[in-house]
Scaffold this motif. Sequence first.
Motif, mmCIF file in Angstrom:
data_model
loop_
_atom_site.group_PDB
_atom_site.id
_atom_site.type_symbol
_atom_site.label_atom_id
_atom_site.label_comp_id
_atom_site.label_asym_id
_atom_site.label_seq_id
_atom_site.Cartn_x
_atom_site.Cartn_y
_atom_site.Cartn_z
ATOM 1 N N PHE A 382 0.829 -1.214 0.000
ATOM 2 C CA PHE A 382 0.000 0.000 0.000
ATOM 3 C C PHE A 382 0.857 1.255 0.000
ATOM 4 N N PHE A 383 1.921 1.272 0.817
ATOM 5 C CA PHE A 383 2.706 2.492 0.987
ATOM 6 C C PHE A 383 3.755 2.693 -0.097
ATOM 7 N N LEU A 384 3.751 1.843 -1.131
ATOM 8 C CA LEU A 384 4.499 2.096 -2.349
ATOM 9 C C LEU A 384 3.475 2.484 -3.413
ATOM 10 N N GLY A 385 3.176 3.770 -3.475
ATOM 11 C CA GLY A 385 2.130 4.262 -4.371
ATOM 12 C C GLY A 385 0.891 4.696 -3.630
ATOM 13 N N GLY A 386 0.951 4.694 -2.298
ATOM 14 C CA GLY A 386 -0.213 5.096 -1.513
ATOM 15 C C GLY A 386 0.184 5.734 -0.198
ATOM 16 N N ILE A 387 -0.775 6.418 0.415
ATOM 17 C CA ILE A 387 -0.562 7.038 1.715
ATOM 18 C C ILE A 387 -1.929 7.221 2.362
ATOM 19 N N ASP A 388 -1.975 7.156 3.687
ATOM 20 C CA ASP A 388 -3.261 7.257 4.380
ATOM 21 C C ASP A 388 -3.739 8.700 4.466
ATOM 22 N N SER A 389 -4.951 8.893 4.989
ATOM 23 C CA SER A 389 -5.570 10.215 5.050
ATOM 24 C C SER A 389 -4.984 11.117 6.118
ATOM 25 N N TRP A 390 -4.261 10.559 7.064
ATOM 26 C CA TRP A 390 -3.886 11.297 8.268
ATOM 27 C C TRP A 390 -2.517 11.950 8.094
ATOM 28 N N ARG A 391 -2.473 13.009 7.298
ATOM 29 C CA ARG A 391 -1.209 13.674 7.014
ATOM 30 C C ARG A 391 -1.386 15.200 6.998
ATOM 31 N N MET A 392 -0.253 15.892 7.185
ATOM 32 C CA MET A 392 -0.185 17.321 6.880
ATOM 33 C C MET A 392 1.118 17.556 6.123
ATOM 34 N N ILE A 393 0.999 17.958 4.872
ATOM 35 C CA ILE A 393 2.162 18.176 4.019
ATOM 36 C C ILE A 393 2.643 19.613 4.204
ATOM 37 N N VAL A 394 3.900 19.751 4.603
ATOM 38 C CA VAL A 394 4.506 21.068 4.811
ATOM 39 C C VAL A 394 5.634 21.319 3.810
ATOM 40 N N ASN A 395 6.374 20.261 3.461
ATOM 41 C CA ASN A 395 7.588 20.406 2.641
ATOM 42 C C ASN A 395 7.555 19.512 1.411
ATOM 43 N N SER A 396 8.045 20.059 0.298
ATOM 44 C CA SER A 396 8.165 19.275 -0.928
ATOM 45 C C SER A 396 9.620 19.018 -1.296
ATOM 46 N N ASP A 397 10.522 19.329 -0.395
ATOM 47 C CA ASP A 397 11.942 19.051 -0.576
ATOM 48 C C ASP A 397 12.613 19.237 0.779
ATOM 49 N N TYR A 398 13.922 19.127 0.813
ATOM 50 C CA TYR A 398 14.651 19.287 2.073
ATOM 51 C C TYR A 398 15.746 20.341 1.912
#
Length: 444
Positions: A382-398
């Motif tokens: 599942f987690f190769l191509g998927g992710i659960d609903s419980w997230r907050m995305i802050v960063n798109s790089d490091y």
Amino acid sequence: MKKVLCTAALFFLFAACVTKPDIKPYTWEDDLHQRLLTDFSRTEAEVKDYIRKYIPDVTDEQMRQWEASKALECMTLDGEKRYFRNAAPNLFRVDSACYKIKAAKDGVSFSGSEKVNIEHLPEVIASVKKEGIPIVAPKRMRVTYTLTVDSNAVPAGELIRCWLPYPRQDQPRQQDVKFISASEPDYAFSPEECLHSTLYMEKRAVKDEPTVFSESFEYTSNAEWHNLKPENIQPYDTTSSIYKEYTAEREKHIIFSPRMRELAAKLTVGETNPLLKAKRIFRWVNDNFPWASAREYSTIENIPEYVLDNHKGDCGQVSLLFITLCRISGIPAHFQSGFMMHPKAWNLHDWAEIYFEGIGWVPVDQSFGVPTFARNADEEYFFLGGIDSWRMIVNSDYGMPLVPEKKYPRSETVDFQRGEVEWEGGNLYFPQWDYHMDIEYLDN
């Protein structure tokens, strides 16, 4: 009289010169040394006290063996052997024999996020298959995020600059971001093109009082799952900007060393399909690097190499290893991070995204990996191509610049999650402040 005034002036000038404190100019070497002292704060006696809870007759010989195998992390600082602050608990995660001893005494149970996802993942998979779209299962949340600087960490009257994490608004699975309030009347959001999403504020320190910054907002987070099949993956357009940028090296953690190149070649030998290559890498990292509490990323020269050397890694560390091996193998990949927001289990969290021609970017959570509760092939990967609903995305790089620019090196030079704080006299490192998040789960 004039001569007396001149003499007095010279006296006070001399006095000021001899009494003014000697302010040492900033150097990264001194800063790094203090960061290491903060992380490596345990004595051998303290580490042994923890180990004796499970191995009462632990010997010095065993300690040296664990140190040699890197299962027990330590270093010499200022002529003294010091252990990583979580070295003892990590020993029982990393060393297989120690893991079994602790499991026999304490038992093994699911984590808070696993307890949520046991029921959640089948619902996501079923929804995607039924609705025919990859983004489903919205969860709306109201968040109050607070950063509190310790009393007198900064001289009274000095201006404190603060950057708080804020949900990105350029991600398809993160929608309807609504700002509610900030603790200060003046604030600024980073521009959308900034790869670290922040809310910036300033405030002057008051003697004997903590300095508090806070923000409140709402947003909707969705799950995403792609029912990936090898036959649906198209050949890459190797001339595209996406391919060129995201299969390249990137200072200072995505480095194609001879060791990394050899490992990537070994893992993908004989395979040409990008999805099957990614599966091999994902499974190998999952099977060989148990989760362990991590020292601060700013103290590590190269994170993927560190994971290989120490046989362990937390979410960001194994994600950077996965990303590096994918890029070497011709699979575009990049870092993504923020928070896991599972009820009663929220925490800082990092993951990745990889790009497949004809499908686009898909999420990969390497540290969630292959769930131990997986009941079928869909859940297993599942987690190769998927992710659960419980997230907050802050960063798109490091490791990218903050807006407005920070004068001193960040407390977290790689990631950006907890926030950042500084004043004219220097950066405020983690022991000088604390953070907290209150989450209200709203009806959707």
